[in-house]
Design a protein around this motif. Structure first.
Motif, PDB file in Angstrom:
ATOM      1  N   VAL A  51     -29.461 -63.270 -23.959  1.00 37.78           N
ATOM      2  CA  VAL A  51     -28.419 -62.324 -23.336  1.00 37.78           C
ATOM      3  C   VAL A  51     -27.172 -62.748 -22.868  1.00 37.78           C
ATOM      4  O   VAL A  51     -26.257 -62.070 -23.225  1.00 37.78           O
ATOM      5  CB  VAL A  51     -29.136 -61.883 -21.867  1.00 37.78           C
ATOM      6  N   LYS A  52     -27.230 -64.036 -22.645  1.00 39.08           N
ATOM      7  CA  LYS A  52     -25.951 -64.961 -22.336  1.00 39.08           C
ATOM      8  C   LYS A  52     -24.900 -65.283 -23.563  1.00 39.08           C
ATOM      9  O   LYS A  52     -23.869 -65.355 -23.448  1.00 39.08           O
ATOM     10  CB  LYS A  52     -25.991 -65.961 -21.392  1.00 39.08           C
ATOM     11  N   GLU A  53     -25.804 -65.710 -24.429  1.00 36.26           N
ATOM     12  CA  GLU A  53     -25.214 -66.590 -25.706  1.00 36.26           C
ATOM     13  C   GLU A  53     -24.603 -65.525 -26.835  1.00 36.26           C
ATOM     14  O   GLU A  53     -25.579 -64.902 -27.318  1.00 36.26           O
ATOM     15  CB  GLU A  53     -25.984 -67.371 -26.325  1.00 36.26           C
ATOM     16  N   HIS A  54     -23.547 -65.287 -26.930  1.00 36.19           N
ATOM     17  CA  HIS A  54     -22.850 -64.317 -28.066  1.00 36.19           C
ATOM     18  C   HIS A  54     -23.482 -64.620 -29.512  1.00 36.19           C
ATOM     19  O   HIS A  54     -23.634 -63.702 -30.100  1.00 36.19           O
ATOM     20  CB  HIS A  54     -21.290 -64.371 -27.881  1.00 36.19           C
ATOM     21  N   SER A  55     -23.310 -66.149 -29.656  1.00 39.82           N
ATOM     22  CA  SER A  55     -23.744 -66.454 -31.059  1.00 39.82           C
ATOM     23  C   SER A  55     -25.404 -66.020 -31.205  1.00 39.82           C
ATOM     24  O   SER A  55     -25.467 -66.039 -32.456  1.00 39.82           O
ATOM     25  CB  SER A  55     -23.470 -67.917 -31.123  1.00 39.82           C
ATOM     26  N   LEU A  56     -26.141 -65.762 -30.348  1.00 45.17           N
ATOM     27  CA  LEU A  56     -27.442 -65.524 -30.599  1.00 45.17           C
ATOM     28  C   LEU A  56     -27.546 -63.940 -30.486  1.00 45.17           C
ATOM     29  O   LEU A  56     -29.077 -63.502 -30.659  1.00 45.17           O
ATOM     30  CB  LEU A  56     -28.641 -66.164 -29.779  1.00 45.17           C
ATOM     31  N   GLN A  57     -26.722 -63.194 -30.469  1.00 42.06           N
ATOM     32  CA  GLN A  57     -26.866 -61.579 -30.371  1.00 42.06           C
ATOM     33  C   GLN A  57     -26.884 -60.945 -31.782  1.00 42.06           C
ATOM     34  O   GLN A  57     -25.776 -60.692 -32.297  1.00 42.06           O
ATOM     35  CB  GLN A  57     -25.719 -61.158 -29.570  1.00 42.06           C
ATOM     36  N   LYS A  58     -27.874 -61.461 -32.559  1.00 43.12           N
ATOM     37  CA  LYS A  58     -27.949 -60.893 -33.886  1.00 43.12           C
ATOM     38  C   LYS A  58     -29.345 -60.331 -34.216  1.00 43.12           C
ATOM     39  O   LYS A  58     -30.273 -60.439 -33.420  1.00 43.12           O
ATOM     40  CB  LYS A  58     -27.950 -61.980 -34.859  1.00 43.12           C
ATOM     41  N   PRO A  59     -29.387 -59.467 -35.181  1.00 48.25           N
ATOM     42  CA  PRO A  59     -30.670 -58.874 -35.418  1.00 48.25           C
ATOM     43  C   PRO A  59     -31.829 -59.479 -35.445  1.00 48.25           C
ATOM     44  O   PRO A  59     -32.955 -59.229 -34.438  1.00 48.25           O
ATOM     45  CB  PRO A  59     -30.521 -58.294 -37.007  1.00 48.25           C
ATOM     46  N   MET A  60     -32.032 -60.881 -35.956  1.00 44.75           N
ATOM     47  CA  MET A  60     -33.057 -61.603 -35.639  1.00 44.75           C
ATOM     48  C   MET A  60     -33.358 -62.024 -34.432  1.00 44.75           C
ATOM     49  O   MET A  60     -34.629 -61.797 -33.839  1.00 44.75           O
ATOM     50  CB  MET A  60     -32.996 -62.858 -36.869  1.00 44.75           C
ATOM     51  N   TYR A  61     -32.622 -62.524 -33.704  1.00 44.97           N
ATOM     52  CA  TYR A  61     -32.740 -62.993 -32.395  1.00 44.97           C
ATOM     53  C   TYR A  61     -33.035 -61.751 -31.459  1.00 44.97           C
ATOM     54  O   TYR A  61     -33.622 -61.805 -30.455  1.00 44.97           O
ATOM     55  CB  TYR A  61     -31.590 -63.593 -31.736  1.00 44.97           C
ATOM     56  N   GLY A  62     -32.405 -60.347 -31.708  1.00 46.27           N
ATOM     57  CA  GLY A  62     -32.836 -59.272 -30.780  1.00 46.27           C
ATOM     58  C   GLY A  62     -34.388 -59.119 -30.993  1.00 46.27           C
ATOM     59  O   GLY A  62     -35.105 -58.404 -30.100  1.00 46.27           O
ATOM     60  N   ILE A  63     -34.992 -59.183 -32.286  1.00 46.72           N
ATOM     61  CA  ILE A  63     -36.351 -59.119 -32.516  1.00 46.72           C
ATOM     62  C   ILE A  63     -37.172 -60.232 -31.550  1.00 46.72           C
ATOM     63  O   ILE A  63     -38.264 -59.767 -30.877  1.00 46.72           O
ATOM     64  CB  ILE A  63     -36.959 -59.097 -33.743  1.00 46.72           C
ATOM     65  N   MET A  64     -36.578 -61.428 -31.570  1.00 46.68           N
ATOM     66  CA  MET A  64     -37.386 -62.576 -30.858  1.00 46.68           C
ATOM     67  C   MET A  64     -37.059 -62.183 -29.434  1.00 46.68           C
ATOM     68  O   MET A  64     -37.867 -62.609 -28.623  1.00 46.68           O
ATOM     69  CB  MET A  64     -36.806 -63.950 -31.061  1.00 46.68           C
ATOM     70  N   PHE A  65     -36.026 -61.786 -28.970  1.00 45.19           N
ATOM     71  CA  PHE A  65     -35.967 -61.148 -27.592  1.00 45.19           C
ATOM     72  C   PHE A  65     -36.900 -60.269 -27.068  1.00 45.19           C
ATOM     73  O   PHE A  65     -37.498 -60.417 -25.923  1.00 45.19           O
ATOM     74  CB  PHE A  65     -34.589 -60.743 -27.217  1.00 45.19           C
ATOM     75  N   SER A  66     -37.164 -59.328 -27.755  1.00 46.41           N
ATOM     76  CA  SER A  66     -38.474 -58.340 -27.627  1.00 46.41           C
ATOM     77  C   SER A  66     -39.703 -59.029 -27.559  1.00 46.41           C
ATOM     78  O   SER A  66     -40.513 -58.437 -26.697  1.00 46.41           O
ATOM     79  CB  SER A  66     -38.150 -57.299 -28.771  1.00 46.41           C
ATOM     80  N   LEU A  67     -40.012 -59.903 -28.572  1.00 46.54           N
ATOM     81  CA  LEU A  67     -41.192 -60.673 -28.604  1.00 46.54           C
ATOM     82  C   LEU A  67     -41.193 -61.556 -27.206  1.00 46.54           C
ATOM     83  O   LEU A  67     -42.400 -61.627 -26.660  1.00 46.54           O
ATOM     84  CB  LEU A  67     -41.354 -61.551 -29.615  1.00 46.54           C
ATOM     85  N   ALA A  68     -40.347 -62.066 -26.853  1.00 41.08           N
ATOM     86  CA  ALA A  68     -40.557 -62.876 -25.691  1.00 41.08           C
ATOM     87  C   ALA A  68     -40.625 -62.051 -24.162  1.00 41.08           C
ATOM     88  O   ALA A  68     -41.429 -62.328 -23.178  1.00 41.08           O
ATOM     89  CB  ALA A  68     -39.107 -63.533 -25.225  1.00 41.08           C
ATOM     90  N   LEU A  69     -39.791 -60.669 -24.092  1.00 41.65           N
ATOM     91  CA  LEU A  69     -40.399 -59.932 -23.163  1.00 41.65           C
ATOM     92  C   LEU A  69     -41.903 -59.481 -23.126  1.00 41.65           C
ATOM     93  O   LEU A  69     -42.579 -59.308 -22.166  1.00 41.65           O
ATOM     94  CB  LEU A  69     -39.552 -58.780 -23.426  1.00 41.65           C
ATOM     95  N   SER A  70     -42.341 -59.162 -24.364  1.00 37.15           N
ATOM     96  CA  SER A  70     -43.772 -58.914 -24.525  1.00 37.15           C
ATOM     97  C   SER A  70     -44.709 -59.949 -24.147  1.00 37.15           C
ATOM     98  O   SER A  70     -45.756 -59.664 -23.427  1.00 37.15           O
ATOM     99  CB  SER A  70     -44.047 -58.513 -26.151  1.00 37.15           C
TER     100      SER A  70
END
Length: 323
Positions: A51-70
């Motif tokens: 959420v905080k790091e702009h360099s990680l706001q990419k499609p691949m990390y968006g999917i990882m973000f969703s996995l972390a929430l799950s």
């Protein structure tokens, strides 16, 4: 006559490991608590990073973000009750709470399965169609795919939600498991559940084998594409870009498939071993995922190290000002 007894069961008893010596209850509770805290804290750190790091706001990390929430959701649903059982001898759970736990456990498991399929899709497009990847996998498209994974997972579990809410229970009420799962709960129904079990099993297989089939298809094409590259260095770099996801997918699917194949072959496990295997493939992936991200993904590792150094610098400055 049977109908008169349908309302006799108001709560279930979580047995946990039936062969566990009571003197080890505190140790098992502490182990589950450690797994839970590590899972929640580790995945929460990743969520904050994404959420905080702009360099990680990419499609691949968006999917990882969703996995972390799950992963956070699954662990929060599955673990607190069994920790309370072994630590505080709180082994009873109301029927409605057990049914809700059952639905959420299967819901988050289905979400994870679909998200892993999205991971495979991301790597397939990035490696096999690199020129079209920036167009096909934008942040907006990734968001839509993530929403689809969460919503469609609810639809897959809608049948179980409806059937479970109207299923009568008249005893026994002992669930030989560490949380309310579908197989254990439906066994306690007063009525014949052949139809329920068949439909529920079919939906579970579609939710598991459908994404797994696409994952195998995607990585087969990825391997073929990579092997066509003449340079060994290029091959290694390409494989390294999806090694993290392969680790996560392998940890999630291989133990599950092993248990399902064993069931099909008629291999019968003693209850304690069966429960341990189910807990392993249910709890170990959410527990280990943050460590895989940090050690196998260079970008996340770099950002995390940067945050740690920044935090240390702030603390040192505060200590210097106090002096």
């Amino acid at each position: 006559m049977l109908q008169e007894n349908w309302t006799t069961v108001k709560e279930f008893i979580l047995v946990g490991f039936p062969g566990l010596n009571p003197k080890y209850y505190g140790l098992v509770a502490a182990l589950f608590f450690l797994v839970y805290v590590t899972t929640v804290v580790g995945n929460s750190i990743l969520v904050v990073l994404f959420v905080k790091e702009h360099s990680l706001q990419k499609p691949m990390y968006g999917i990882m973000f969703s996995l972390a929430l799950s992963d956070i959701g699954f662990s929060t649903v599955a673990l607190p009750k069994i920790i309370a059982k072994y630590w505080f001898d709180d082994e009873t759970i109301p029927v409605y709470a057990c049914l809700m736990q059952m639905k959420l456990v299967h819901y988050f498991a289905t979400v994870t399965s679909f998200i892993l399929m999205l991971m495979a899709l991301d790597r397939y497009l990035a490696i096999c169609n690199p020129l079209r990847y920036p167009v096909l996998m934008t942040n907006r498209i990734t968001l839509a795919l993530n929403i689809f994974a969460w919503v469609s997972s609810f639809m897959f579990n809608l049948f179980n939600l409806i059937e479970g809410s109207r299923t009568p229970f008249c005893g026994p009420n002992r669930i030989v498991q560490c949380y309310c799962d579908q197989a254990s709960v439906f066994k306690l129904s007063c009525v014949t559940t052949t139809y329920q079990n068949l439909v529920a099993f079919s939906l579970a297989m579609v939710a598991l084998l459908g994404p797994l089939t696409f994952i195998v298809y995607s990585y087969t094409h990825i391997i073929v594409s990579v092997m066509k590259v003449t340079s060994m260095g290029s091959r290694w770099r390409t494989f390294s870009t999806c090694s993290t996801q392969l680790c996560i997918i392998g940890i999630y699917y291989l133990p599950r498939c092993g248990v399902y194949v064993s069931n099909l072959l008629g291999v019968v496990f003693v209850p304690d071993i069966r429960i341990a295997l189910i807990l392993f493939y249910s709890l170990f992936p959410p527990f280990i995922n943050p460590f895989i991200y940090c050690f196998r993904n260079k970008e996340i590792n770099h950002v995390l190290n940067h945050w740690v150094k920044k935090f240390r610098g702030v603390r040192q400055q505060e200590n210097y000002n106090l002096i």
